[in-house]
Design an enzyme around this catalytic site. Structure first.
Site, PDB file in Angstrom:
ATOM      1  N   HIS A  40      32.869  36.155  42.979  1.00  0.00           N
ATOM      2  CA  HIS A  40      33.677  34.960  42.726  1.00  0.00           C
ATOM      3  C   HIS A  40      34.833  35.261  41.779  1.00  0.00           C
ATOM      4  O   HIS A  40      34.692  35.074  40.560  1.00  0.00           O
ATOM      5  CB  HIS A  40      32.800  33.877  42.089  1.00  0.00           C
ATOM      6  CG  HIS A  40      31.881  33.202  43.053  1.00  0.00           C
ATOM      7  ND1 HIS A  40      32.262  32.124  43.817  1.00  0.00           N
ATOM      8  CD2 HIS A  40      30.599  33.469  43.399  1.00  0.00           C
ATOM      9  CE1 HIS A  40      31.249  31.737  44.576  1.00  0.00           C
ATOM     10  NE2 HIS A  40      30.225  32.536  44.347  1.00  0.00           N
TER      11      HIS A  40
ATOM     12  N   CYS B  30      32.449  34.025  48.961  1.00  0.00           N
ATOM     13  CA  CYS B  30      31.014  33.701  49.017  1.00  0.00           C
ATOM     14  C   CYS B  30      30.695  32.939  50.310  1.00  0.00           C
ATOM     15  O   CYS B  30      30.748  33.506  51.385  1.00  0.00           O
ATOM     16  CB  CYS B  30      30.612  32.939  47.753  1.00  0.00           C
ATOM     17  SG  CYS B  30      28.828  32.887  47.504  1.00  0.00           S
TER      18      CYS B  30
ATOM     19  N   GLU C 116      37.380  33.522  41.159  1.00  0.00           N
ATOM     20  CA  GLU C 116      37.828  32.302  40.456  1.00  0.00           C
ATOM     21  C   GLU C 116      37.009  32.032  39.194  1.00  0.00           C
ATOM     22  O   GLU C 116      37.427  31.269  38.330  1.00  0.00           O
ATOM     23  CB  GLU C 116      37.785  31.093  41.413  1.00  0.00           C
ATOM     24  CG  GLU C 116      36.411  30.488  41.673  1.00  0.00           C
ATOM     25  CD  GLU C 116      35.572  31.257  42.695  1.00  0.00           C
ATOM     26  OE1 GLU C 116      35.926  32.400  43.043  1.00  0.00           O
ATOM     27  OE2 GLU C 116      34.531  30.699  43.131  1.00  0.00           O
TER      28      GLU C 116
END
Lengths: 229, 80
Positions: free
Chosen positions: A203, A86, A205
């Site tokens: 994302h 990002c 994660e």
């Protein structure tokens, strides 16, 4: 796998990615402040998501000139793997480590939702735990995720097979409806020419443990662990 | 010496904000607008008094930070 996560003023996914790395590798990464001028010995450098310097001037523009980034650029030239998620992707384009730029989304809106992506290749250090052309679901959360590059750069990226992930529908078709940011060629993430640097807007994660509602991001960290131990 | 830097999007680069402004102007009844492009102006007050040196410095600032030349053009004027 010894990883370093760079923390800029305004980073807000640094701890999320640290947890994902720790869960997969068993080792907490080193958190490195942007004002530092050196990194601990690292097998992997992560530039996390967030809004470094409040996105002033352009997303990632200020962070790209942080003292630590000189060292990141130097280590990148020596082959240290770098993952930019990002805002981290935006910083990588502003430093020139990856080509192109992330512009304001075509809808002018901040978009925070799950999107389906196609894994374009599974032979890189970031993607070997995915299937080739696998369709995965990972959220984006950005205002400036609209990938743009000139025609020549796009042709080179496509020709050299450097698209990492593309926004597609569940059938793997890269149509306009699956590309709310307006990215050229539905690009969600790209590699540098050696596939040692990955920048992506989604994302991983945020979908790396069951509690978070998905696991489609975890293979990315597992891939890195397999190669970097 | 003051430098006024103007940064605009290159031709062919989509400008969603310009499009939104165009739409708003149309809805306010302003007709006859072919297109709207949005840019930035940055004003810098410089210690430098020699025009040539100031120009070189401002050009370098534009290249290194103020503009992203992948998508943006820049121009500047110096005001003594």
């Amino acid at each position: 796998m010894r990883a370093s996560v760079v923390v800029f003023p305004g980073s807000n996914c640094d701890r999320d990615v640290a947890v994902a790395l720790r869960n997969v590798s068993g080792h907490a990464p080193d958190m490195v402040w942007h004002g530092d001028s050196s990194l601990p010995a690292s097998d992997l450098i992560v530039l996390p998501g967030g809004f470094s310097y409040g996105d002033y001037l352009r997303s990632g523009a200020m962070a790209a000139h942080s003292p630590i980034m000189k060292e990141v650029v130097r280590l990148a030239a020596r082959g240290t793997p770098i993952l930019g998620i990002c805002n981290g992707f935006q910083v990588l384009t502003e430093t020139g480590l990856l080509p192109g730029v992330l512009m304001c989304n075509a809808s002018l809106k901040f978009i925070c939702r799950n999107l389906t992506l196609r894994v374009e290749r599974n032979d890189t250090i970031f993607s070997r735990h995915y299937q080739e052309k696998e369709i995965i679901t990972i959220p984006i959360a950005n205002h400036d995720g609209n990938y743009f590059a000139d025609r020549e750069t796009l042709d080179r990226l496509e020709g050299e097979n450097r698209i990492a992930f593309r926004y597609t529908n569940a059938r793997g078709e890269a149509d306009a409806a699956s590309n709310p940011t307006g990215s050229q060629n539905n690009i969600a993430g790209i590699y540098d020419k050696n596939c040692r640097i990955l920048g992506l807007m989604p994302h991983p994660e945020r979908v790396s443990e069951d509690l978070l509602g998905g696991l489609d991001g975890k293979p990315l960290f597992e891939s890195l662990l397999e190669v970097l131990h | 010496m003051r430098a006024i830097v103007k940064i605009t999007l290159k031709n062919g680069v989509l400008d969603p904000q310009g499009k939104a402004i165009e739409g708003a102007l149309n809805s306010l009844g302003f007709g006859g607008i072919d297109s709207v492009r949005q840019g930035k102006i940055i004003e810098l007050d410089l210690d430098e008094t020699e025009t040539e040196k100031a120009e070189a410095a401002v050009a370098e600032m534009c290249e290194k930070l103020l503009a992203n030349t992948v998508i943006e053009n820049y121009s500047y004027e110096l005001v003594p």
